[in-house]
Design an enzyme around this catalytic site. Sequence first.
Site, PDB file in Angstrom:
ATOM      1  N   SER A  77      74.558  54.903  87.027  1.00 48.10           N
ATOM      2  CA  SER A  77      75.989  55.118  87.217  1.00 48.10           C
ATOM      3  C   SER A  77      76.497  54.373  88.450  1.00 48.10           C
ATOM      4  O   SER A  77      76.399  53.145  88.513  1.00 48.10           O
ATOM      5  CB  SER A  77      76.284  56.623  87.304  1.00 48.10           C
ATOM      6  OG  SER A  77      77.659  56.880  87.164  1.00 48.10           O
TER       7      SER A  77
ATOM      8  N   GLU B  46      77.050  50.402  80.016  1.00 51.05           N
ATOM      9  CA  GLU B  46      77.346  51.804  79.673  1.00 51.05           C
ATOM     10  C   GLU B  46      78.478  52.275  80.573  1.00 51.05           C
ATOM     11  O   GLU B  46      78.789  51.630  81.567  1.00 51.05           O
ATOM     12  CB  GLU B  46      76.108  52.684  79.855  1.00 51.05           C
ATOM     13  CG  GLU B  46      75.599  52.790  81.283  1.00 51.05           C
ATOM     14  CD  GLU B  46      76.282  53.863  82.116  1.00 51.05           C
ATOM     15  OE1 GLU B  46      76.727  54.882  81.551  1.00 51.05           O
ATOM     16  OE2 GLU B  46      76.403  53.677  83.349  1.00 51.05           O
TER      17      GLU B  46
ATOM     18  N   HIS C 287      74.694  58.095  80.581  1.00 50.18           N
ATOM     19  CA  HIS C 287      75.151  59.466  80.767  1.00 50.18           C
ATOM     20  C   HIS C 287      74.911  60.241  79.472  1.00 50.18           C
ATOM     21  O   HIS C 287      74.839  59.655  78.403  1.00 50.18           O
ATOM     22  CB  HIS C 287      76.644  59.510  81.119  1.00 50.18           C
ATOM     23  CG  HIS C 287      76.981  58.844  82.422  1.00 50.18           C
ATOM     24  ND1 HIS C 287      77.105  57.474  82.551  1.00 50.18           N
ATOM     25  CD2 HIS C 287      77.222  59.353  83.652  1.00 50.18           C
ATOM     26  CE1 HIS C 287      77.409  57.176  83.802  1.00 50.18           C
ATOM     27  NE2 HIS C 287      77.487  58.287  84.490  1.00 50.18           N
TER      28      HIS C 287
END
Length: 324
Positions: free
Chosen positions: A138, A231, A296
């Site tokens: 992330s 992502e 995630h």
Amino acid sequence: MSGGARDGAGEESGCPRVRPRRLRPGDRVAIVAPSGPVDQLRLEAGCDRLRGLGFEVAVGKRSLDRVTLAGSADGPPAWQRLAGSDADRAADLCDAWCDPDVRAVLCARGGYGATRILGRLDWTALAAADPKILHGSSDITALHVAFGRRLGITTSFGPMVAGLVAGGETRSMVHLKAALSGGGAPVRGTHAIARGRARGVLTGGNLSLLTALLGTPHAPPPAAGAIAFLEDVAEAPYRVDRMLTQLLQAGWFDDVAGIALGTWTGCGDPAELDGVLASRLGRIGVPVLAGLPVGHGPTQLTVELGGMVDLDADGGVLTPGGDR
């Protein structure tokens, strides 16, 4: 404190990188918090899980610090809460990386804030230290890109200590141990947006962070010859479209070998999002595999950025390995 002898190492994402030694039972790993504030109970649970994998765990002395940026009279929004000052978060990371007894540095959580410390890291000291594993996902994409560029090493993109590791989801933990201790394991996707096969170095990370770094000294090198991994979380399809368009117009996808797409949790209607991904990426003319459980979500597998992979969109699998 910025700068360093190896700044810009491996300007092309497809260039091979140094692979830090994989972990062995009893190795010491350090936990740091470069981004958002960390919940103590989840951090402790995550550390226990890592001990259960056979590793010795050391926690950065500032990992549970909290600071708040200037907010409104009603209190600051969540993104303005960080795990300590920028200087302290950078110092914790440098201390862990430069400790000769530490074999891997694992990030406690993401959130926001990693980009703020890039200019505060002592890159000369980091480059002088023995290569080791950097692990996180992330927001930690900012560190993956910077460490790959400046230190010329592979890094590990996967679940974080006070995040999914704390919950101990079985599949994620088995995959994490394989990635940290050996050559990793294949990751299966759900569907091909464009068929075909390709081999190359895996590059990329969180889409929002990659686009945020464009135009800065820490910008991600072009993905020429590489397998681009992307992502994101909580981004509307039109925002995904805008960010992909930005990367396309910046030339980041020029001569890319293939594209691997992870999770898009909370990114709107899946059918609408698939249409965006197909319209922006399916026309590049390379294999595109979607639905990899990386990023995630309830299952978060681990991939090695900078490591060689085989992408088989026809068979629906991303496999680590190949010539390094």
